[in-house]
Design an enzyme around this catalytic site. Structure first.
Site, PDB file in Angstrom:
ATOM      1  CG  ASP A  56      -2.056  -0.906   1.179  1.00  0.00           C
ATOM      2  OD1 ASP A  56      -2.078  -1.766   0.285  1.00  0.00           O
ATOM      3  OD2 ASP A  56      -2.965  -0.787   2.034  1.00  0.00           O
ATOM      4  CG  ASP A  57       0.052   3.775   2.326  1.00  0.00           C
ATOM      5  OD1 ASP A  57      -1.087   3.435   1.949  1.00  0.00           O
ATOM      6  OD2 ASP A  57       0.362   3.919   3.520  1.00  0.00           O
ATOM      7  CG  HIS A 112      -4.616   2.737  -0.521  1.00  0.00           C
ATOM      8  ND1 HIS A 112      -5.547   2.129   0.293  1.00  0.00           N
ATOM      9  CD2 HIS A 112      -3.591   3.104   0.313  1.00  0.00           C
ATOM     10  CE1 HIS A 112      -5.117   2.145   1.544  1.00  0.00           C
ATOM     11  NE2 HIS A 112      -3.941   2.733   1.596  1.00  0.00           N
ATOM     12  CG  HIS A 117      -3.681   7.173   2.956  1.00  0.00           C
ATOM     13  ND1 HIS A 117      -3.890   6.995   4.301  1.00  0.00           N
ATOM     14  CD2 HIS A 117      -3.343   5.955   2.489  1.00  0.00           C
ATOM     15  CE1 HIS A 117      -3.660   5.732   4.623  1.00  0.00           C
ATOM     16  NE2 HIS A 117      -3.337   5.081   3.536  1.00  0.00           N
ATOM     17  CG  HIS A 121       2.285   0.029   4.272  1.00  0.00           C
ATOM     18  ND1 HIS A 121       1.944  -0.940   5.189  1.00  0.00           N
ATOM     19  CD2 HIS A 121       1.212   0.846   4.154  1.00  0.00           C
ATOM     20  CE1 HIS A 121       0.703  -0.695   5.628  1.00  0.00           C
ATOM     21  NE2 HIS A 121       0.246   0.378   5.017  1.00  0.00           N
TER      22      HIS A 121
HETATM   23 ZN   LIG Z   1      -2.734   3.147   3.234  1.00  0.00          ZN
END
Ligand SMILES: [Zn+2]
Length: 212
Positions: A25-26, A76, A80, A170
């Protein structure tokens, strides 16, 4: 995929085959994402990257590399936020704006959405489904973003992995912007899972293998 867009959050897939999906993620960024891509390539593994729209816009070449190397890109959100604090209209905007930037840069059209922090309410469920996304959670949380040690990250996987698991790590961010432990843990996680006869698939592949 025969899993209907039915607004449920998919945290793992019920199956007997020993398959798992690695998810990151991210990202993208121009540091850790590249190292993760190198490790996945060296191991012949396809993973799923849940990217943040504004990061995709900032690192378009890295997003293109993710797609070119056969990985799946999921949505995603744009920046955020905690979606529980946003209106329905703003939630939809977070999703569609991110789809657009991913499509424009890489040609990929996301069919997966993961909510920031896993924070989901009815609006999020409905908006993810109505914009054409399966809502994806996770069943193994390495908590790598929290600054966990390499050993703690590996142990979380050893302890929690099951057939059909969705493993959360991540590829950008982390405590103080540091994901060194994620990078150190990844080859060991892969070799542990291989030794235990797990194979690696993307989240859409995992969904299509679900046993009903
Ligand atoms: Zn995230």
């Amino acid at each position: 995929m025969d899993s209907a867009l039915d607004e449920r959050v998919i945290n793992h897939v019920t199956m007997t085959k020993k398959q798992v999906a690695l998810t990151f993620d991210d990202g993208p960024d121009d540091k850790y994402t590249l190292k993760i891509l190198d490790i996945l390539k060296a191991n012949g593994i396809k993973a799923t990257f849940f990217v943040v729209g504004e990061h995709a816009a900032k690192y378009p070449a890295v997003l293109r590399r993710i797609v070119q190397e056969g990985h799946v890109v999921g949505n995603h959100s744009w920046d955020h936020p905690d979606l529980l604090k946003l209106s329905n209209e703003l939630i939809r905007n977070e999703i569609t704006k991110t789809d657009d930037v991913i499509r424009n840069i890489s040609g990929a059209s996301p069919t997966l959405f993961r909510a920031p922090y896993g924070a989901v309410n009815n609006d999020v469920r409905i908006d993810a489904a109505s914009t054409g996304h399966h809502l994806i959670g996770w069943s193994v949380d390495t908590l790598d973003w929290k600054g966990k040690s390499t050993a703690e990250i590996i142990n979380a996987v050893k302890k929690e992995v099951t057939p059909g698991a969705i493993i959360l790590q991540h590829s950008a961010g982390g405590k103080g912007g540091n994901l060194t432990n994620t990078i150190q843990a990844l080859p060991q996680i892969i070799s542990y899972l291989k030794q235990n006869n797990y194979s690696f698939v993307t989240v859409p592949e995992l969904l299509s293998a679900e046993t009903h």
